[in-house]
Enzyme design. Sequence first.
Site, PDB file in Angstrom:
ATOM      1  N   GLU A 291      -3.449   3.271  -7.302  1.00 39.95           N
ATOM      2  CA  GLU A 291      -3.890   4.391  -6.464  1.00 39.95           C
ATOM      3  C   GLU A 291      -2.850   5.515  -6.543  1.00 39.95           C
ATOM      4  O   GLU A 291      -1.776   5.388  -5.949  1.00 39.95           O
ATOM      5  CB  GLU A 291      -3.991   3.972  -4.996  1.00 39.95           C
ATOM      6  CG  GLU A 291      -4.963   2.871  -4.709  1.00 39.95           C
ATOM      7  CD  GLU A 291      -5.271   2.753  -3.216  1.00 39.95           C
ATOM      8  OE1 GLU A 291      -6.447   2.672  -2.881  1.00 39.95           O
ATOM      9  OE2 GLU A 291      -4.332   2.783  -2.405  1.00 39.95           O
TER      10      GLU A 291
ATOM     11  N   HIS B   7       0.854  -1.199   0.000  1.00 38.62           N
ATOM     12  CA  HIS B   7       0.000   0.000   0.000  1.00 38.62           C
ATOM     13  C   HIS B   7       0.887   1.244   0.000  1.00 38.62           C
ATOM     14  O   HIS B   7       2.007   1.224   0.521  1.00 38.62           O
ATOM     15  CB  HIS B   7      -0.919  -0.016   1.235  1.00 38.62           C
ATOM     16  CG  HIS B   7      -1.982   1.031   1.162  1.00 38.62           C
ATOM     17  ND1 HIS B   7      -1.758   2.336   1.532  1.00 38.62           N
ATOM     18  CD2 HIS B   7      -3.259   0.974   0.724  1.00 38.62           C
ATOM     19  CE1 HIS B   7      -2.876   3.030   1.324  1.00 38.62           C
ATOM     20  NE2 HIS B   7      -3.797   2.233   0.839  1.00 38.62           N
TER      21      HIS B   7
HETATM   22  O1  G3P Z   1      -6.537   1.781   0.499  1.00 40.26           O
HETATM   23  C1  G3P Z   1      -7.449   2.716   0.032  1.00 40.26           C
HETATM   24  C2  G3P Z   1      -6.875   4.040  -0.102  1.00 40.26           C
HETATM   25  O2  G3P Z   1      -5.556   4.253  -0.043  1.00 40.26           O
HETATM   26  C3  G3P Z   1      -7.678   5.079  -0.740  1.00 40.26           C
HETATM   27  O3  G3P Z   1      -8.055   5.863   0.327  1.00 40.26           O
HETATM   28  O4  G3P Z   1      -9.388   7.469   1.521  1.00 40.26           O
HETATM   29  O5  G3P Z   1      -8.774   7.880  -0.857  1.00 40.26           O
HETATM   30  O6  G3P Z   1     -10.433   6.122  -0.296  1.00 40.26           O
HETATM   31  P1  G3P Z   1      -9.238   6.887   0.146  1.00 40.26           P
END
Ligand code: G3P
Length: 219
Positions: free
Chosen positions: A138, A91
């Site tokens: 992400e 992550h």
């Molecule tokens: O693991 C999920 C994450 O990093 C995204 O976080 O708060 O943007 O949905 P968020």
Amino acid sequence: MDAPLIVVNFKTYSSAMAGAADKLGQLMADVETDARMVAVASAFDLSSVSAISGLEVWSQHLDPVGQGSHTGWLEPQTAIERGAVGTIINHAEHKVSLEHVRDLMAMLPEDFPICACAADVDEARALAELGPTFIAVEPPELIGGDVSVTNVDPAIVSGTADAVKSISDVGVLCGAGVKTGRDVIKAIELGASGVLLASGVTKSDDPEAALMDLVSLIH
Ligand code: G3P
């Protein structure tokens, strides 16, 4: 098509730790949906959250160590015994090396889903070569923000889906700023199998409504 994944990372939000983790897990288990709901609980909470009937629970991280002299590490066999049936790895908030991912995968059962996170298409490609179950793309700068990656940077989602699928049969998730059912549908339209999110649920004033919204357009 397989059921879309809605993976909620509890991180260390106070609204999703200890007793609050159990409550949030129960809310997730109670959602009536065809989506595959996954709670990614703190290691401290794996036992209690995985005791909730009908809820799939993953670990937020695991280390490629065995049982023995490894103080403070997250040892996989115990995570499994405590109810984890999958894990996130790498992550953005807990980066590891490719070797860590590879060594961990070698220790885990074949049917244990591993979701390796990537910051961009290049990292996704490198991780896909290792053959995890899922890659979650992400962009770190969008994590915890108010805008969804699916709206701000759709190309990173479709680009990752294309790149990963050309390498192996790895499912792609996307995350960062995802909050609504429209974001989920957009992710699927862009080639993802689902979403990985946190604050859209964990920081919501009404997590139950947030969960209902996330699955509202899945039929
Ligand atoms: O693991 C999920 C994450 O990093 C995204 O976080 O708060 O943007 O949905 P968020």
